[in-house]
Design an enzyme around this catalytic site. Structure first.
Site, mmCIF file in Angstrom:
data_model
loop_
_atom_site.group_PDB
_atom_site.id
_atom_site.type_symbol
_atom_site.label_atom_id
_atom_site.label_comp_id
_atom_site.label_asym_id
_atom_site.label_seq_id
_atom_site.Cartn_x
_atom_site.Cartn_y
_atom_site.Cartn_z
ATOM 1 C CE1 TYR A 1 0.744 0.548 4.359
ATOM 2 C CE2 TYR A 1 -1.570 0.143 4.822
ATOM 3 C CZ TYR A 1 -0.285 0.407 5.267
ATOM 4 O OH TYR A 1 -0.068 0.532 6.586
ATOM 5 C CD GLU A 2 3.448 4.049 2.530
ATOM 6 O OE1 GLU A 2 3.913 4.969 1.840
ATOM 7 O OE2 GLU A 2 2.567 4.226 3.375
ATOM 8 N N GLY A 3 2.698 1.846 -2.419
ATOM 9 C CA GLY A 3 3.158 1.742 -3.812
ATOM 10 C C GLY A 3 3.970 0.472 -3.862
#
Ligand SMILES: Cc1cc2nc3c(=O)[nH]c(=O)nc-3n(C[C@H](O)[C@H](O)[C@H](O)COP(=O)(O)OP(=O)(O)OC[C@H]3O[C@@H](n4cnc5c(N)ncnc54)[C@H](O)[C@@H]3O)c2cc1C
Length: 207
Positions: free
Chosen positions: A48-50
């Site tokens: 979810y941070e990329g």
């Protein structure tokens, strides 16, 4: 550095949380001690941070190839300034850090040259090596910053300032990082520049 910070730190957090389970043995694995929850919490950060491969694609494409490696080359120049400072300090700890940082900076420099040269002719090969390059960049930049911290600690030790126990521990951990992590850099360079054949070998229907 944004893809390196987001991609490499999050990947490293998984490794650290996994080691946190390992050092506690079976007690680390069971949910009640809480160590496994740290591992699960760390595991989402590379999604979810990329995702790591999207960060890595950004690093080799938009951050390096698009400007012919200009910023990366400036960073390598700064690493070499730290290298000169390491060489000026006596002792085996600093000699080991210098040896591994020299090899690491050279590996990054060679990969940046290869990425810039190859991007226009074989973009798939560059992207096949993007995650190993992200790791290489993280390890070398991490070792570079650890070396800067060790130099700052050594300057205080030489003047008899500060908490000697803390400062010598700083130097010892920088040496550990150089021997155990920075030393991986030349191997990662081989994967970045020569690893595409295996990645591209199978047709979609062979999966
Ligand atoms: C708990 C949680 C909270 C979230 N919170 C937010 C939020 O607050 N705001 C928000 O905007 N989003 C949020 N997200 C969504 C998050 O941004 C996405 O999960 C993330 O961008 C990855 O997209 P995806 O899950 O569709 O994976 P996919 O895009 O399907 O990727 C799957 C895998 O394929 C790889 N991949 C995909 N495309 C490529 C490519 N071109 N080259 C190489 N590899 C590739 C990826 O690296 C990944 O490993 C959250 C997700 C979760 C699970």
């Amino acid at each position: 550095m944004i893809p390196v910070v987001k991609g490499w730190f999050t990947e490293t957090s998984i490794e650290v949380a996994s080691l946190g389970i390992q050092v506690h043995g079976g007690m680390g694995y069971i949910e009640e001690t809480g160590a496994a929850q740290y591992y699960r919490d760390a595991r989402i950060t590379t999604i979810y941070e990329g995702t790591t491969s999207i960060q890595a694609n950004d690093l080799v494409g938009r951050k390096i190839a698009r400007e012919a490696g200009a910023t990366a080359k400036a960073v390598i120049k700064d690493m070499k300034a730290t290298l000169r400072a390491l060489k000026a300090v006596e002792g085996e700890d600093f000699a080991a850090m210098a040896r591994h940082l020299a090899a690491g900076a050279k590996a990054v420099e060679q990969c940046v040259g290869w990425i810039v040269d190859t991007y226009a002719t074989d973009i798939k090969a560059v992207h096949a090596g993007s995650v190993p390059f992200l790791k290489l960049m993280g390890i070398v930049a991490g070792g570079w910053q650890m070396a800067r911290a060790a130099l700052a600690a050594q300057a205080k030790v030489a003047k008899g300032e500060g908490d000697a126990g803390f400062l010598t521990a700083k130097i010892a951990t920088a040496r550990f990082f150089a021997d155990h992590y920075l030393a991986q850099a030349p191997g990662l360079r081989e994967t970045v520049t020569g690893g595409a054949a295996g990645v591209m070998a199978l047709a979609a229907e062979q999966f």
